[in-house]
Design an enzyme around this catalytic site. Structure first.
Site, short mmCIF file in Angstrom:
data_model
loop_
_atom_site.label_atom_id
_atom_site.label_comp_id
_atom_site.label_asym_id
_atom_site.label_seq_id
_atom_site.Cartn_x
_atom_site.Cartn_y
_atom_site.Cartn_z
N GLY A 285 2.32 -8.58 0.22
CA GLY A 285 3.49 -7.74 0.46
C GLY A 285 3.47 -7.07 1.82
N ASP A 307 -2.40 -11.85 -5.09
CA ASP A 307 -0.95 -11.65 -5.16
C ASP A 307 -0.37 -12.66 -6.15
OD1 ASP A 307 1.14 -10.17 -2.91
OD2 ASP A 307 1.99 -11.57 -4.35
N GLU A 310 2.91 -16.76 -4.36
CA GLU A 310 2.05 -17.66 -3.60
C GLU A 310 2.48 -17.82 -2.15
OE1 GLU A 310 3.05 -22.06 -4.56
OE2 GLU A 310 3.40 -20.96 -6.42
N LYS A 403 8.55 9.00 -4.31
CA LYS A 403 9.44 8.95 -5.48
C LYS A 403 8.72 9.32 -6.77
CE LYS A 403 12.53 5.58 -3.35
NZ LYS A 403 11.95 5.76 -2.01
N LEU A 443 9.27 1.90 7.42
CA LEU A 443 10.20 1.22 8.29
C LEU A 443 9.88 -0.26 8.41
CD1 LEU A 443 10.44 3.75 11.25
CD2 LEU A 443 12.27 3.14 9.69
N VAL A 449 15.57 -0.02 4.15
CA VAL A 449 16.94 -0.02 4.67
C VAL A 449 17.06 -0.67 6.04
CG1 VAL A 449 17.66 2.01 3.36
CG2 VAL A 449 16.67 2.31 5.63
#
Length: 609
Positions: A285, A307, A310, A403, A443, A449
């Site tokens: 990621g 992960d 793949e 969050k 970022l 975003v």
């Protein structure tokens, strides 16, 4: 409104082209009544066909100020398609028209559609040619120090140079009216808009490499009031005494943070990671892959990339192997939900340091799939934490989020539970130091975003913002990873590390600035559309709960929030029930989630104070 006006113009073009082509066919003499009546009868149908085809070819939502060959080809194709449809329906309904009419009409449609859409670009280019000295950009320097002096010298001595430095602004009022290498200093930064108009400036260069981020942000805000291109001389140029021209670059979104980058103790991290076996879950990621890139610099004994996706895992594996062929990089595919799979991984490779980045993180998607968020985030974290303790890993670091503070959504609530899992094991593990790292939006990461806004700008807009007052904390991917690595070094057990990220950024203003960076005008060239808050979305995010408190660390930008007391036995009983119900895909799972995470306020929009 812009699309409607262009559509009305297109209808007028269709009418003019049809009648003009018919007149052209008969040398503007007397037109036979049968052809004239046919043309007038078909005008409404022609207009509808033309507007529909132009819509299909997306010729109403492009930014024509910067139109290129691609747009010209699209107009050509659309004109040909329109004329083909005209021929087909006239033949089908036996409407008589001269054959040459269609040729004249197609050519006229293409030419006038092109003039309408390329007119603004042509006008801009003519003005630039008139105002520029030759082909050089008329340039304003912000800052009248040594960096500006070197830039001027390089520009004056370089042949050919792409720019003509016309004037300078500097905040030292005593410099006004003076000259730096024969270039006048004409005022302070507040005068930038006036100076740009007076001297017909095409380009502004912020030539203050030593300036703090908040000062750069303030200057950028003023520069964006103009239509000039804005470039910057980055902080890396401090100390250089030559070749500064090559360092001038476009303004990047990192420059919009309004704070200085976080610095970390690289030497300490090196000693911490060197010759260790390191596991990164979610290693493909955005955060996980950057963790891998940073970790390999410190020469670990092994790096294990784990992960479920793949493609991402393969991408980071091949990248690392290309740059670090001597390092042992182990890539494994699997899910953190699978305890047996994870146990086998720990048994085989015995990781000493674990970074847990695997998680579902998209707020709106997790609102619609809460059971999956619990399975992946809560059960996945519980599995990895248990195994880190069981196999006596030295250090475990959880990647958390702002969050998780008084969460208003499923994703945040599950991440808060992940923090509580880490906290509970930190208190009882005899082998492993457990900690969590909490930061804001990253970022440029997948799902953030910035990539969304840039894609929307590239497509001609609109840029979508959920609320005009929504704010978020931001950091760069390298900063996020630096914080994670630093937290590993500081961790004693149970801490939540928090980054001082300065002031939160208004997403609407971020969208405006990104549009300006790309050379467009917000709500003129590129529209910004307010779509409304999504379920579980806050107007603002927090980084710490009041009861957690703050303690400074050796890094002035990093603070520690201390664990909140909890009944661990009761917590684990409730957690097991929550995971069990998620496996059953219980429709009442959010109610059960709120019983485990008592700070979870379901589907409540939290307004800014």
């Amino acid at each position: 409104m812009r699309e409607i006006l262009i559509g009305i113009c297109d209808v007028c073009i269709v009418i003019f082209s049809s009648l003009f082509s018919l007149g052209l066919r008969f040398n503007f003499g007397e037109i036979p009544e049968i052809f004239l009546n046919s043309a007038l009868y078909c005008l409404p149908i022609d207009a509808i066909i033309a507007v529909a085809v132009l819509k299909v070819f997306r010729l109403y939502n492009r930014v024509w100020t910067y139109a290129s060959m691609e747009e010209g080809i699209a107009i050509c194709k659309a004109s040909a398609c329109i004329e083909t449809l005209y021929v087909l329906y006239r033949v089908l309904f036996q409407i008589a028209m001269p054959r040459s009419f269609y040729i004249f009409d197609a050519v006229l449609l293409f030419l006038i559609f092109s003039v309408l859409r390329f007119g603004r670009r042509i006008q801009k280019q003519l003005l630039q040619r008139r105002n520029n000295k030759g082909s050089k950009k008329r340039t304003l320097l912000v800052g009248g120090g040594s960096a500006a002096s070197i830039l001027i010298q390089e520009t004056q001595n370089s042949s050919p140079s792409p720019r003509n430095i016309v004037c300078i602004v500097d905040d030292n009022v005593n410099k006004k009216g003076k000259y730096l290498r024969n270039i006048p200093i004409v005022g302070t930064r507040e005068k930038i808009p006036t100076v740009v108009k007076k001297y017909v400036i095409d380009e502004i260069i912020i030539a203050i490499p030593s300036a703090k981020s908040d000062a750069i942000q303030s200057i950028l805000n003023i520069c964006h009031e103009t239509e000039a291109d804005v470039k910057i001389l980055p902080a890396i140029a401090v100390g250089f005494t030559e070749s500064l021209s090559a360092m001038v670059r476009e303004v990047r979104y990192e420059d919009l943070l309004g704070r200085d980058p976080v610095q970390v103790n690289q030497e300490g991290i090196g000693a911490f990671l060197e010759a260790k076996v390191v596991l990164v879950t979610g290693g493909g990621g955005s955060i996980g892959s950057e963790l891998c890139r940073q970790i390999v610099k410190y020469n670990p004994a092994k790096l294990i990339v784990f992960d479920i996706y793949e493609n991402n895992a393969y991408a980071i594996q091949t990248e690392l192997e290309r740059h670090y062929p001597e390092l042992r990089i182990i890539t494994r595919i699997g899910s953190v939900r699978d305890y047996d799979r994870m146990n086998k991984l720990f048994e085989t490779f015995k990781p000493q340091i674990v970074y847990h980045a695997a998680a579902h993180k998209h707020v709106p998607l997790m609102e619609d799939s809460p059971n999956e968020a619990i399975k992946n985030n809560c059960l996945g974290t519980l599995n990895v934490v248990r195994l880190a303790d069981l196999h006596k890993a030295e250090n475990f670091t959880l990647i958390s989020t702002d969050k998780a503070v008084r969460p208003a959504n499923v994703m945040g609530a599950t991440k808060r539970i992940c923090e509580m899992i880490v906290q509970s094991y930190a208190g009882k593990s005899a082998h492993t130091r457990f900690a969590a790292v909490r930061f804001g939006n990253v970022l440029g990461s997948n799902g953030s975003v910035i990539p969304l806004f840039l894609k929307q700008i590239e497509e001609g807009g609109p840029v979508t913002v959920t609320h005009k007052d929504i704010t978020r904390y931001f950091m760069t991917i390298p900063e996020a990873v630096s914080l994670v690595l630093q937290a590993s070094l500081f961790a004693q057990g149970g801490e939540i590390f928090v980054l001082n990220m300065g002031k939160p950024v208004k997403i609407y203003e971020l969208a405006e600035n990104l549009i300006r960076i790309k050379g467009y005008k917000p709500n003129e060239d590129i529209m910004i559309r307010i779509t409304g808050l999504r379920p579980g979305e806050k107007l603002y995010e927090e980084l710490l709960m009041d009861e957690e408190g703050l303690t400074k660390t050796a890094n002035e930008k990093i603070f520690v929030g201390h664990p909140i007391a909890m009944d661990e036995k009761h917590f684990h009983e409730d957690l097991n029930k929550l995971i069990e119900k998620s496996m059953e895909n219980d429709e009442r799972i959010q109610e059960i989630l709120s019983e485990v995470c008592t700070t979870y306020r379901r589907n409540i929009v939290i307004a800014a104070e």
